[in-house]
Every structure is written in C-alpha cells, then in structure tokens.
Write an enzyme that holds these catalytic residues in place. Structure first.
Site, PDB file in Angstrom:
ATOM      1  N   HIS A   1     -13.639   3.882   2.456  1.00 27.53           N
ATOM      2  CA  HIS A   1     -13.472   5.046   1.582  1.00 27.53           C
ATOM      3  C   HIS A   1     -13.626   4.572   0.147  1.00 27.53           C
ATOM      4  O   HIS A   1     -13.731   3.372  -0.116  1.00 27.53           O
ATOM      5  CB  HIS A   1     -12.128   5.739   1.814  1.00 27.53           C
ATOM      6  CG  HIS A   1     -10.936   4.915   1.464  1.00 27.53           C
ATOM      7  ND1 HIS A   1     -10.541   3.819   2.206  1.00 27.53           N
ATOM      8  CD2 HIS A   1     -10.029   5.018   0.436  1.00 27.53           C
ATOM      9  CE1 HIS A   1      -9.455   3.292   1.666  1.00 27.53           C
ATOM     10  NE2 HIS A   1      -9.135   3.992   0.592  1.00 27.53           N
TER      11      HIS A   1
ATOM     12  N   HIS B   1     -11.660   4.776  -2.645  1.00 27.98           N
ATOM     13  CA  HIS B   1     -10.588   4.419  -3.569  1.00 27.98           C
ATOM     14  C   HIS B   1     -10.870   3.046  -4.170  1.00 27.98           C
ATOM     15  O   HIS B   1     -11.417   2.157  -3.512  1.00 27.98           O
ATOM     16  CB  HIS B   1      -9.236   4.440  -2.861  1.00 27.98           C
ATOM     17  CG  HIS B   1      -8.721   5.833  -2.636  1.00 27.98           C
ATOM     18  ND1 HIS B   1      -7.732   6.130  -1.721  1.00 27.98           N
ATOM     19  CD2 HIS B   1      -9.067   7.021  -3.213  1.00 27.98           C
ATOM     20  CE1 HIS B   1      -7.483   7.435  -1.753  1.00 27.98           C
ATOM     21  NE2 HIS B   1      -8.287   7.999  -2.640  1.00 27.98           N
TER      22      HIS B   1
ATOM     23  N   ASP C   1      -9.339   0.341  -4.878  1.00 30.93           N
ATOM     24  CA  ASP C   1      -8.904  -0.934  -4.299  1.00 30.93           C
ATOM     25  C   ASP C   1      -9.752  -1.348  -3.104  1.00 30.93           C
ATOM     26  O   ASP C   1      -9.544  -2.422  -2.540  1.00 30.93           O
ATOM     27  CB  ASP C   1      -7.423  -0.879  -3.915  1.00 30.93           C
ATOM     28  CG  ASP C   1      -7.078   0.265  -2.973  1.00 30.93           C
ATOM     29  OD1 ASP C   1      -7.504   1.398  -3.243  1.00 30.93           O
ATOM     30  OD2 ASP C   1      -6.377   0.034  -1.973  1.00 30.93           O
ATOM     31  N   HIS C   2     -10.730  -0.521  -2.750  1.00 33.95           N
ATOM     32  CA  HIS C   2     -11.627  -0.853  -1.641  1.00 33.95           C
ATOM     33  C   HIS C   2     -13.087  -1.024  -2.085  1.00 33.95           C
ATOM     34  O   HIS C   2     -13.902  -1.494  -1.288  1.00 33.95           O
ATOM     35  CB  HIS C   2     -11.546   0.221  -0.556  1.00 33.95           C
ATOM     36  CG  HIS C   2     -10.222   0.270   0.135  1.00 33.95           C
ATOM     37  ND1 HIS C   2     -10.023  -0.215   1.411  1.00 33.95           N
ATOM     38  CD2 HIS C   2      -9.017   0.716  -0.285  1.00 33.95           C
ATOM     39  CE1 HIS C   2      -8.750  -0.048   1.750  1.00 33.95           C
ATOM     40  NE2 HIS C   2      -8.123   0.509   0.730  1.00 33.95           N
TER      41      HIS C   2
ATOM     42  N   HIS D   1      -7.283  10.001   5.838  1.00 29.56           N
ATOM     43  CA  HIS D   1      -6.805   9.580   4.527  1.00 29.56           C
ATOM     44  C   HIS D   1      -6.954  10.754   3.560  1.00 29.56           C
ATOM     45  O   HIS D   1      -7.294  11.858   3.967  1.00 29.56           O
ATOM     46  CB  HIS D   1      -7.561   8.334   4.065  1.00 29.56           C
ATOM     47  CG  HIS D   1      -6.880   7.584   2.976  1.00 29.56           C
ATOM     48  ND1 HIS D   1      -5.526   7.343   2.967  1.00 29.56           N
ATOM     49  CD2 HIS D   1      -7.363   7.026   1.828  1.00 29.56           C
ATOM     50  CE1 HIS D   1      -5.202   6.660   1.891  1.00 29.56           C
ATOM     51  NE2 HIS D   1      -6.301   6.462   1.173  1.00 29.56           N
TER      52      HIS D   1
ATOM     53  N   ASP E   1      -7.582   2.639   5.222  1.00 26.31           N
ATOM     54  CA  ASP E   1      -6.359   3.398   4.967  1.00 26.31           C
ATOM     55  C   ASP E   1      -6.324   4.633   5.860  1.00 26.31           C
ATOM     56  O   ASP E   1      -7.288   5.411   5.887  1.00 26.31           O
ATOM     57  CB  ASP E   1      -6.304   3.838   3.507  1.00 26.31           C
ATOM     58  CG  ASP E   1      -6.223   2.672   2.538  1.00 26.31           C
ATOM     59  OD1 ASP E   1      -6.236   1.516   3.005  1.00 26.31           O
ATOM     60  OD2 ASP E   1      -6.154   2.926   1.322  1.00 26.31           O
TER      61      ASP E   1
END
Length: 311
Positions: free
Chosen positions: A61, A63, A65-66, A139, A210
């Site tokens: 996904h 976000h 942090d990914h 998510h 996530d």
C-alpha cells in the site's frame, strides 16, 4: 532450492533506533524479490548484505513507511548505471501515486520503470517453479498482501524399493524414473509410480503488509510455511488496532492458527514496544502452537520444505 527471507524493516509507521520502516527481501533460489520499501531501505540492504539485484518490487500500500525508500533506491541504481528494467507492483488505482513519488525526486531514471497495478487474486509474477499472487487485505487505503507459492515437487524416490524389489541398480534409470519416465529392466517395464511417491507440496510464504485480521488472509495462508503478519499492538490496544486498521499480535496468531501455518513472524511493531516487545510474543504464543518469532531488522529466516525432516 533455497528460500531465505531477510527482514530489512520491522517497525510500525515510525522508525526507531533498532527498527527501520517496512521492507522484506526474499532470495528464492537466486531470484531476488523486495516487498515494500520504507524510508532507508537501501541502507538496510547494504547493511545486511542482500545486494541490489532485484527486478521486482511488491508494494502492499502507499503509506509512507512502506514506499518512501523507492526514490532513493531508484537514484542509487541510476548512479550505478543500471540498465535492466524494474517492475513495481502496486495496488489498483495507485499507479499515479507511484509516478508522482518517483518524479518528486526531480530526475527520471535512465532505466525502464514498469508500474503494474494489481488486484486481489491476480497472479503478479509467474515463474517456472513458483508464482506470486496478490491477496485481499483490509487497511485504510488501497492495499494487498502477497503470497509466494511454489509448484508441487516430484515425489520421493524409493531407492530401496527400486533396488530390492525390482533389482534396478543405482544409475541413469533412477533419474529417468524420477523424471516420470518408464524404464526397461530385465525384460520388464517399470512404471515411475512404482518407485516414486506422490507429488510433494512446495513452500508457501505470505506477507500481509498492514491489515486487520481477515478471512481472506486466513484462506491465502493455509498451510503456510512462513506467515509474516501485521502485529502492531498488544491486546490491550485492540480498539486502537481496529481504529487504525492494524492487527494485534494475538489476532495475527489467531490467523496463523486457523490457517494451519507452521511459523508466524510478527512485524510492523509499534514504537510503543521499542524497549521490549515480549508481551507481543507471549500473547501470540498463547493463541498459536506453531513457531512464533518476533521479526527483527537483519533477521534472516530460511523457509524449509514442509517435509524437511525427510532429507
């Protein structure tokens, strides 16, 4: 045929001094695969010696942090005069976001970057011995998980039966039989099924990214040899996990138990547990009788065949 999983980043949304943001490197018998690419992933690749020879990046996904490690990784490849294409697989509807992320770096890579949108159920990568499928996750944005499924392997060759019952000495006929070919021996035709057992399952690796605990992940993780599952919070933060569309360690363990997985690796660990994540492990082990490991940056796990004890 080796399958090694190296955890490059195991923290939640925010890195700590011990944990980087999300990324996993998989070496499947010389095929190098990267799952998610949080900020600083390329440094983790250097630090833990994985190398950079990947051709496929699987994004769960969008976000930060990914994915925030993608521009830097592409830039490093550019500096190193990469020529091979890189395929970035990303959830349906996010191609434009990936393009913007790359363009925000202010340069255009000199090598081809192919962005492939994927949906749950898609075969994202099809190889001669394995495939990678996207699976449905839950998510707060468009998201998928990924399953690496190996093809069934040949059945086990019964040397003792071949030699003692049929009188076939070790040699080329063994190889032919194991390949599924009939052989002639002393006037008799020996069929391969007489000395070769049923096909044996390959390995299954699952990475959820996530997600809330979902039935789709349970189904996709059936008999998984290694399930890497979101385990952001302990059970006393269950409502927080639900509100942010994450899982608790116990919920991850419930998924592993229902799926019949062999090993559960807990990842995406909240900074709340920076000092110690022992309670996450304890809660998971209370709910799951299989092996539970707390993923740590730099940890390498060799994924064994289900029948490894026969070798």
């Amino acid at each position: 045929m080796t399958m090694r999983v190296t955890f490059l980043g195991t923290s939640g949304a925010v890195p700590t001094t011990q944990r980087n943001t999300s990324s996993i490197f998989v070496n499947r018998d010389g095929d190098y695969l990267l799952f998610d690419c949080g900020e600083g992933t390329q440094r983790q690749m250097m630090r833990y010696g994985t190398g950079f020879a990947i051709d496929h990046l699987f994004v769960t996904h969008l976000h930060g942090d990914h994915v925030l490690g993608i521009p830097g990784l592409l830039q490093t490849w550019d500096f190193n005069e990469r020529e091979r294409a890189i395929a970035i697989h990303t959830p349906a509807g996010t191609r434009g976001n990936i393009k913007q992320l790359i363009q925000a770096n202010g340069t255009t890579p000199s090598f081809p970057v192919r962005i492939n949108e994927v949906s749950a159920g898609d075969v994202v990568l099809d190889r001669s011995e394995y495939e990678i499928r996207a699976i449905e996750t839950a998510h707060r944005c468009a998201s998928v998980g990924y399953v690496l499924d190996e093809d069934d392997r040949k059945g086990k060759f019964d040397r003792e039966k071949a030699e003692e019952e049929f009188g076939i000495p070790p040699g080329p006929k063994y190889s032919k039989l194991h390949r599924g070919e009939a052989v002639e021996h002393e006037g008799e035709t020996i069929q391969p099924e007489a000395v070769v057992g049923p096909a044996r399952p390959g390995r299954r690796f699952v990475y959820t990214g996530d997600t809330l605990p979902t039935e789709s992940v349970i189904e996709a993780s059936e008999d998984a040899d290694l399930l890497v599952h979101d385990a952001t919070f302990a059970e006393d933060r269950k409502e927080r996990a639900k509100a942010t569309a994450h899982s608790t360690a116990r919920e991850a363990a419930d998924v592993a138990r229902q799926a019949g997985a062999s090993t559960l690796a807990l990842t995406h660990i909240s900074t709340r547990y920076a000092a110690s994540a022992d309670e996450l492990v304890d809660e998971a082990r209370d709910a799951f009788d299989g092996e539970v490991v707390l993923a740590e940056d730099g940890m390498e796990r060799r994924v064994e065949f289900p029948d490894a004890d026969e070798y």
